[in-house]
Every structure is written in C-alpha cells, then in structure tokens.
Scaffold this active site. Structure first.
Site, PDB file in Angstrom:
ATOM      1  N   THR A 118     -21.217 -37.991 -25.352  1.00 28.97           N
ATOM      2  CA  THR A 118     -20.482 -40.048 -25.487  1.00 28.97           C
ATOM      3  C   THR A 118     -19.006 -39.840 -24.407  1.00 28.97           C
ATOM      4  O   THR A 118     -18.535 -39.428 -24.708  1.00 28.97           O
ATOM      5  CB  THR A 118     -19.835 -39.320 -27.286  1.00 28.97           C
ATOM      6  OG1 THR A 118     -19.370 -40.110 -27.599  1.00 28.97           O
ATOM      7  CG2 THR A 118     -18.585 -38.166 -26.830  1.00 28.97           C
ATOM      8  N   HIS A 142     -19.154 -22.765 -33.209  1.00 35.03           N
ATOM      9  CA  HIS A 142     -18.799 -21.704 -32.290  1.00 35.03           C
ATOM     10  C   HIS A 142     -19.651 -20.476 -33.552  1.00 35.03           C
ATOM     11  O   HIS A 142     -20.073 -18.990 -32.830  1.00 35.03           O
ATOM     12  CB  HIS A 142     -17.222 -21.356 -33.122  1.00 35.03           C
ATOM     13  CG  HIS A 142     -16.712 -20.650 -32.778  1.00 35.03           C
ATOM     14  ND1 HIS A 142     -17.694 -19.793 -31.473  1.00 35.03           N
ATOM     15  CD2 HIS A 142     -15.464 -19.923 -32.562  1.00 35.03           C
ATOM     16  CE1 HIS A 142     -16.579 -18.710 -30.676  1.00 35.03           C
ATOM     17  NE2 HIS A 142     -15.103 -19.271 -31.704  1.00 35.03           N
TER      18      HIS A 142
END
Length: 409
Positions: free
Chosen positions: A320, A372
C-alpha cells in the site's frame, strides 16, 4: 412474456448484494445487455445488464439487500418499443393516477391504541438510543401498540450538538455501501484476530531515481507509453524478499500454516467506491514491464468501477502506498488472511550520514505490519532489510547488473 430477472452470483463466496443505484426507472423500455443497475457486493461494485429488451418493472428499491438468485425486476418482452418518450410518460402518468385513486379510497388508519408497550423501545432500539443519548420519551413508536422499533431508533434525530453560536451546522446521515461496511468489518477483525506488529526502516531512493531518470524515456518509448514507476521496483524487491523469508508469504488456517511457492501481490488502490485491493498474480515471474502494465490495467479498472471480484480474490502479500496522499509514516493494517503488508510513504529530502559526511538524499520510510503469530521478529526485520537492500542496490539485486535487459530495451 414476463421475464423474471434474478441477481447473478458475483463470486463463489458472495451470498447477497445490495442495490446501490437503479440506472433506469420503473416503466422504462430497456435494451438487451443495457446496464440497468449497479449492485454492491462485499468485494466490488458490479453492473447488472438487462437479459432481454422490453418494459421493466422494478421489484427492489435502492439500498435493499437481496440474496443471490432473488428476483429484482420483471421485463415484459412482448411490449413494443415506444417511438418517442411521450407514450412512456403517459403510461407512467396513468399508473400514477391509479395509485392516487387507490390512496383516496383507502380508509384512514386508526390511531394506535395506548398500552404499556407505548413508547417502550425494543432491546435493539434501546441500545441504539443509548448510543445516541436519546430518551425514549422523545420518540413516537411505529411498532405494535406504539412500541419503539429498531428502525425508529435508527431514524431518530441525533441530539443537539450544544448551543449554536451562528454559522452552518448541517449534517447528513447516509448509509454505508456494502463494500465499505465489509472493509470496516475486515479492518476491525484484523486488529482483533491477529497479533499485529509493525517494524520500520528507511530507504535511500537516490539509486532508483538515478536509474529511472536514465531509462524512463526509453522505457516509455519502447513499451507504448508505459511509465517506469516506483511500484515495479517495490514489487520486485518484495518478491525477492519473500523468497528469502517465506514465512512472510504464508497464512494461518486454524492450527495449520499454509505456505505458498508463488507471490500474488495485492496492490491497494483508492477507487470511487473506496479501497480496492486488486491482485498481480505470480509477480515473481514478471518483468518490470509486465508489472507496470498489470498495475496500470487494474488501477484503470478500479477507477472506472469495472473491477471484478476475481481481480481482487486471493493475494499472498499486500503493498500500500500512502505516500501518494502525502503520508510520511503509518502503520498499515494487515489484509486478512494474509500475514504481512508493506507500507510505502512520501519521499522527502533529508540529511543523512554517508561515509562520514552529511549529504542530502531523497528518503522514504517503509513499514511492515505482520502477524506475530506466524512471523517472528527475525523474519520480519530481515524481510524489511532485504527490501531496503534491493531498493538501494537495484542494478545488482533487481536488474542482474543489466538494466537494459531487465527493462526489455
């Protein structure tokens, strides 16, 4: 013959759509394949073409949510095409007159009886009123025996924003499109359902600028006006880094990890209906020219509202670019079920230390947001460093020391 037009399936996972706009009026004569409506799904806005020629009768209103396969209009295929607009107008006027007569003979509705339910909100209505800080006594219920319904609460006026002191204080309440609501839902889910972290780095854009300035004119002339932009360099750098750190190119699926041996890069673009994320497929096999051409094709389709569900289905990693709007630094949100997204930002000349000397260079901050749960810190930081290294040494790492061959000149 009356043809019943049903909502076609825009995609395998889409069960319902919303009528965004009718492009014709009730009673109009339509031609086969003429666009008669725009429908919003949770992935894209699509045009609904007429399946036959004839007089159309609408069976759904704008804003209605209808299931895939539901009837949205009838087309009278036996009706003759009017020679001018006057006959159509007369038909509409007659239909309107009949409706007026029906309203005249309709008896006035009796007043709703007063009971314990009068003015009492339903549980859903009470929650909405509490959010708006509106008292039930300030609303007239339209439900059974005067009960306040959810619709009453939704339509209730927002309370005063304080004592006016002059100036314009207007407001407008509009319903979000299905696409916008789905984007909002996915963004909240990404924050709530992932262990999202963001790591940052900075890139000296001088090598890329030097390379582009040297070859962009020849590139444009060779490839039919196609520009040599930054996005192809970033896409190539990302696919190289994904090969080095494959965990970033994987996804969670319950108790399992799905790893991919290809790179389908989703490119976030801003369209008239909101954020669109079309996919450049197998970007790891594409040249600079191929990437630029595919991104241009998808961006034009998004801008013109012609993007399809298939164009936005899939993707293993997202890029992006908030820099086109002037963003200097941000923490992009993961595009689920993907595990990573790279955020590009604006380029600003800043002083940096080079070989013990202070020099001014065009610099860009880059950000990698990652899940994560599946990507450890070593992989995330290593991935972003690999992107930085490729962008700061594009001739060797992205062009194999032969820019002319890489740019197909």
């Amino acid at each position: 013959m009356i043809l019943e037009m049903k909502v076609p399936s825009p995609g395998e996972s889409i069960k319902e759509v919303e009528i965004a706009t009718w492009l014709v009026k009730d009673g109009d004569y339509v031609e086969k394949d003429q666009a008669i409506a725009e429908v919003d799904s949770d992935k894209a806005t699509l045009e609904l073409p007429a399946e036959a020629s004839g007089i159309i009768t609408l069976k759904a209103e704008e804003g209605d949510t209808v299931a895939v396969g539901a009837i949205v209009c009838h087309i009278d295929t036996d009706a003759a095409k009017p020679s001018a607009s006057a006959p159509v107008a007369e038909v509409r006027q007659e239909a309107k007159a009949v409706e007026v007569k029906k309203e005249e003979v309709k008896a006035p509705a009796p007043a709703a009886p007063t009971s314990y339910a009068s003015g009492t909100p339903s549980p859903a209505a009470r929650k909405i009123l509490d959010e708006k800080n509106i008292q039930p006594s300030d609303i007239v219920g339209t439900g059974k025996e005067g009960r306040i319904t959810k619709e009453d609460a939704l339509n209730a006026a927002v309370p005063s924003m304080g004592t006016p002191t002059g100036g314009n204080r207007g407001s407008e309440r509009t319903k979000l499109s299905m696409l916008r609501r789905k984007v909002a839902e996915r963004l909240v889910a990404a924050k709530n359902d992932t262990a999202m972290l963001t790591t940052f780095n900075e890139v000296n854009m001088t090598p890329i600028n030097t390379l582009r300035n040297e070859y962009k004119d020849a590139f444009k002339a060779k490839h039919g006006g196609l520009g040599l932009g930054y996005m192809s360099f970033f896409t190539k750098a990302v696919t190289r880094a994904l090969a080095l750190y494959p965990d970033v190119n994987s996804m969670m699926d319950g108790d399992y990890k799905i790893a991919y041996d290809f790179c389908d890069i989703s490119i976030a673009v801003s369209g008239p209906k909101g954020l669109m994320v079309p996919v450049v497929r197998n970007a790891e096999n594409m040249t600079f020219r191929g990437i630029e051409a595919d991104i241009k094709r998808l961006a034009l389709k998004a801008r013109d509202g012609q993007i399809t569900v298939d164009d936005m289905t899939g993707g293993t990693f997202t890029i992006t670019n908030g820099g086109v709007f002037g963003s200097m630094l941000s923490t992009p949100i993961i595009n689920p079920p993907q595990s990573g997204i790279l955020g590009m930002h604006n380029i600003i000349e800043r002083p940096i230390a080079v070989n013990g000397k202070v020099e001014i260079h065009p610099m860009m901050y880059v950000a990698l947001s990652y899940d994560h749960r599946i990507i450890d810190g070593r992989e995330s930081v290593g991935f972003l460093v690999a992107v930085k290294e490729a962008l700061e040494n594009p001739v060797e790492l992205l062009c194999d020391n032969n820019p002319k061959k890489a740019f197909e000149l």
